[in-house]
Design a protein around this motif. Structure first.
Motif, PDB file in Angstrom:
ATOM      1  N   MET A 147     109.717 -49.734  44.344  1.00 22.98           N
ATOM      2  CA  MET A 147     108.553 -50.043  43.235  1.00 22.98           C
ATOM      3  C   MET A 147     108.974 -51.534  42.644  1.00 22.98           C
ATOM      4  N   HIS A 148     108.057 -52.539  43.043  1.00 27.16           N
ATOM      5  CA  HIS A 148     108.298 -53.678  42.812  1.00 27.16           C
ATOM      6  C   HIS A 148     107.006 -54.532  42.427  1.00 27.16           C
ATOM      7  N   GLU A 149     106.931 -55.682  41.461  1.00 24.19           N
ATOM      8  CA  GLU A 149     105.616 -56.208  40.904  1.00 24.19           C
ATOM      9  C   GLU A 149     105.073 -56.996  42.183  1.00 24.19           C
ATOM     10  N   ILE A 172     111.880 -45.388  44.493  1.00 24.74           N
ATOM     11  CA  ILE A 172     113.053 -46.372  43.737  1.00 24.74           C
ATOM     12  C   ILE A 172     112.293 -47.223  42.792  1.00 24.74           C
ATOM     13  N   GLY A 174     113.243 -49.520  39.422  1.00 23.24           N
ATOM     14  CA  GLY A 174     114.250 -50.469  38.741  1.00 23.24           C
ATOM     15  C   GLY A 174     114.681 -50.071  37.382  1.00 23.24           C
ATOM     16  N   PHE A 176     116.020 -51.525  34.861  1.00 21.48           N
ATOM     17  CA  PHE A 176     116.542 -52.779  34.035  1.00 21.48           C
ATOM     18  C   PHE A 176     115.378 -53.557  33.477  1.00 21.48           C
ATOM     19  N   HIS A 178     114.759 -56.999  32.885  1.00 21.87           N
ATOM     20  CA  HIS A 178     114.263 -58.352  33.423  1.00 21.87           C
ATOM     21  C   HIS A 178     115.008 -58.361  34.809  1.00 21.87           C
ATOM     22  N   GLY A 179     114.103 -59.236  35.732  1.00 17.87           N
ATOM     23  CA  GLY A 179     114.742 -59.816  36.759  1.00 17.87           C
ATOM     24  C   GLY A 179     114.377 -58.686  38.006  1.00 17.87           C
ATOM     25  N   PHE A 181     116.250 -56.213  41.226  1.00 16.87           N
ATOM     26  CA  PHE A 181     117.416 -55.220  41.892  1.00 16.87           C
ATOM     27  C   PHE A 181     118.682 -56.018  42.227  1.00 16.87           C
ATOM     28  N   VAL A 190     106.022 -51.545  47.199  1.00 14.24           N
ATOM     29  CA  VAL A 190     104.792 -51.315  46.585  1.00 14.24           C
ATOM     30  C   VAL A 190     104.754 -51.697  44.979  1.00 14.24           C
ATOM     31  N   SER A 191     103.444 -52.200  44.842  1.00  7.28           N
ATOM     32  CA  SER A 191     103.180 -52.702  43.344  1.00  7.28           C
ATOM     33  C   SER A 191     102.047 -51.851  42.938  1.00  7.28           C
ATOM     34  N   LEU A 192     102.100 -51.350  41.518  1.00  7.51           N
ATOM     35  CA  LEU A 192     101.196 -50.311  41.299  1.00  7.51           C
ATOM     36  C   LEU A 192     100.067 -51.100  40.395  1.00  7.51           C
ATOM     37  N   TYR A 193     100.355 -52.555  39.936  1.00  8.94           N
ATOM     38  CA  TYR A 193      99.434 -53.118  38.927  1.00  8.94           C
ATOM     39  C   TYR A 193      99.793 -54.533  39.043  1.00  8.94           C
ATOM     40  N   PRO A 196     103.724 -56.984  35.613  1.00 10.70           N
ATOM     41  CA  PRO A 196     105.075 -56.263  35.666  1.00 10.70           C
ATOM     42  C   PRO A 196     104.779 -55.240  34.394  1.00 10.70           C
ATOM     43  N   ALA A 199     109.658 -49.949  33.458  1.00  7.19           N
ATOM     44  CA  ALA A 199     110.121 -48.776  34.201  1.00  7.19           C
ATOM     45  C   ALA A 199     109.336 -47.307  33.857  1.00  7.19           C
TER      46      ALA A 199
HETATM   47  C1  LIG Z   1     110.615 -53.959  33.560  1.00  9.93           C
HETATM   48  S1  LIG Z   1     110.588 -53.877  35.369  1.00  9.93           S
HETATM   49  C2  LIG Z   1     111.588 -54.976  35.877  1.00  9.93           C
HETATM   50  C3  LIG Z   1     111.748 -56.235  35.400  1.00  9.93           C
HETATM   51  C4  LIG Z   1     110.604 -57.107  35.820  1.00  9.93           C
HETATM   52  N1  LIG Z   1     111.042 -57.682  37.113  1.00  9.93           N
HETATM   53  C5  LIG Z   1     110.533 -58.294  34.847  1.00  9.93           C
HETATM   54  O1  LIG Z   1     111.121 -59.211  34.964  1.00  9.93           O
HETATM   55  O2  LIG Z   1     109.609 -58.024  34.243  1.00  9.93           O
HETATM   56  C6  LIG Z   1     111.502 -52.335  35.663  1.00  9.93           C
HETATM   57  C7  LIG Z   1     110.946 -51.874  37.135  1.00  9.93           C
HETATM   58  O3  LIG Z   1     109.603 -51.286  36.829  1.00  9.93           O
HETATM   59  C8  LIG Z   1     109.001 -51.440  38.084  1.00  9.93           C
HETATM   60  N2  LIG Z   1     108.054 -52.002  38.099  1.00  9.93           N
HETATM   61  C9  LIG Z   1     107.616 -53.095  37.103  1.00  9.93           C
HETATM   62  N3  LIG Z   1     106.103 -53.426  37.237  1.00  9.93           N
HETATM   63  C10 LIG Z   1     105.723 -52.817  38.432  1.00  9.93           C
HETATM   64  C11 LIG Z   1     104.641 -53.021  39.105  1.00  9.93           C
HETATM   65  N4  LIG Z   1     103.420 -53.808  38.650  1.00  9.93           N
HETATM   66  N5  LIG Z   1     104.550 -52.230  40.220  1.00  9.93           N
HETATM   67  C12 LIG Z   1     105.337 -51.519  40.409  1.00  9.93           C
HETATM   68  N6  LIG Z   1     106.716 -51.242  39.910  1.00  9.93           N
HETATM   69  C13 LIG Z   1     106.805 -51.960  38.939  1.00  9.93           C
HETATM   70  C14 LIG Z   1     110.015 -51.919  39.128  1.00  9.93           C
HETATM   71  O4  LIG Z   1     110.635 -50.668  40.004  1.00  9.93           O
HETATM   72  C15 LIG Z   1     110.976 -52.594  38.097  1.00  9.93           C
HETATM   73  O5  LIG Z   1     112.233 -52.699  38.896  1.00  9.93           O
END
Ligand SMILES: C[S@@+](CC[C@H](N)C(=O)[O-])C[C@H]1O[C@@H](n2cnc3c(N)ncnc32)[C@H](O)[C@@H]1O
Length: 216
Positions: A147-149, A172, A174, A176, A178-179, A181, A190-193, A196, A199
């Motif tokens: 799962m990744h934005e 999978i 994250g 955390f 910010h930032g 993996f 895959v991004s769902l939206y 960001p 989690a």
């Molecule tokens: C708060 S986010 C991580 C921080 C994000 N990279 C940021 O800097 O705002 C936590 C986790 O939620 C998932 N996630 C967040 N936004 C997502 C999205 N639009 N689609 C899919 N997964 C997402 C990812 O797995 C991500 O590692």
């Protein structure tokens, strides 16, 4: 799987920081026996590398509450794993009922880090040293989704259907704030939206849409 979760004991390098020492004393524990917590140890965190993202056990707490209380879990369709920044893996039995109270959750995690299993008789939670990739190999999924934005944009409802068609998919997320993996994660991003999300929101979206696709 909640991966690279910011869940750890207070590192030795800040164990003598007043914010940590006072907090541990209040809790009747040694500084190195308490879980690092960003809002309680804020000034100490500034001295740590990656301090802006560390000390977030609340993310694990909320994700686990959502996952364990989900219909998918009650129907026996879910296994939950927590991988941490220090390459530990927490195995969570599906019947685990976590404390809703955050401070009690922190106490449970401290006891898990100290004893390796909690509670001793039922071993609902067990922690082992293991990298994310070792865990993926052990789970042997038929497909891995990260799962990744910045991943391929798929509507949550369609993603639920993709999962429902597989035997043993691994998702999978994250753990955390910010930032990106820290671990090298292989899989279909895959991004769902388009923005960001937290989690725990991703945990909910994945589970609710999976439940709907399998008809429970
Ligand atoms: C708060 S986010 C991580 C921080 C994000 N990279 C940021 O800097 O705002 C936590 C986790 O939620 C998932 N996630 C967040 N936004 C997502 C999205 N639009 N689609 C899919 N997964 C997402 C990812 O797995 C991500 O590692």
């Amino acid at each position: 799987m909640i991966a690279d979760s910011e869940l750890e004991l207070v590192p030795e390098s800040i164990a003598d920081h007043p914010a940590v020492v006072n907090y541990a004393r209040r809790r009747g524990k040694k500084p190195e026996e308490v879980i690092l917590e960003g809002s309680y140890h804020h000034s100490a965190l500034r001295k740590l590398e990656d301090g802006e993202r560390r000390g977030r056990p609340d993310i694990v707490h909320i994700c686990l509450l959502n996952a364990l209380e989900s219909i998918a879990n009650k129907e026996g369709k879910l296994r939950v794993y927590v991988h941490t920044r220090n390459d530990e893996v927490i195995y969570v039995k599906p019947e685990t009922r976590l404390p809703r109270n955050y401070n009690r959750f922190l106490g449970l995690m401290e006891s898990l880090f100290k004893n390796g299993v909690v509670p001793k008789d039922l071993a609902l939670l067990r922690i082992e040293e293991k990298t994310l990739n070792e865990l993926v190999e052990e789970i042997a999924p038929d497909e891995v989704f990260v799962m990744h934005e910045e991943g391929e944009l798929i509507k949550p409802r369609d993603f639920g259907r993709v999962l429902a068609e597989l035997e043993n998919p691994l998702v999978i997320i994250g753990g955390f704030p910010h930032g990106d993996f820290r671990s090298k994660v292989e899989g279909r991003k895959v991004s769902l939206y388009r923005e960001p999300l937290m989690a725990w929101t991703i945990v909910n979206e994945v589970l609710v849409n999976f439940e709907s696709a399998i008809g429970v």
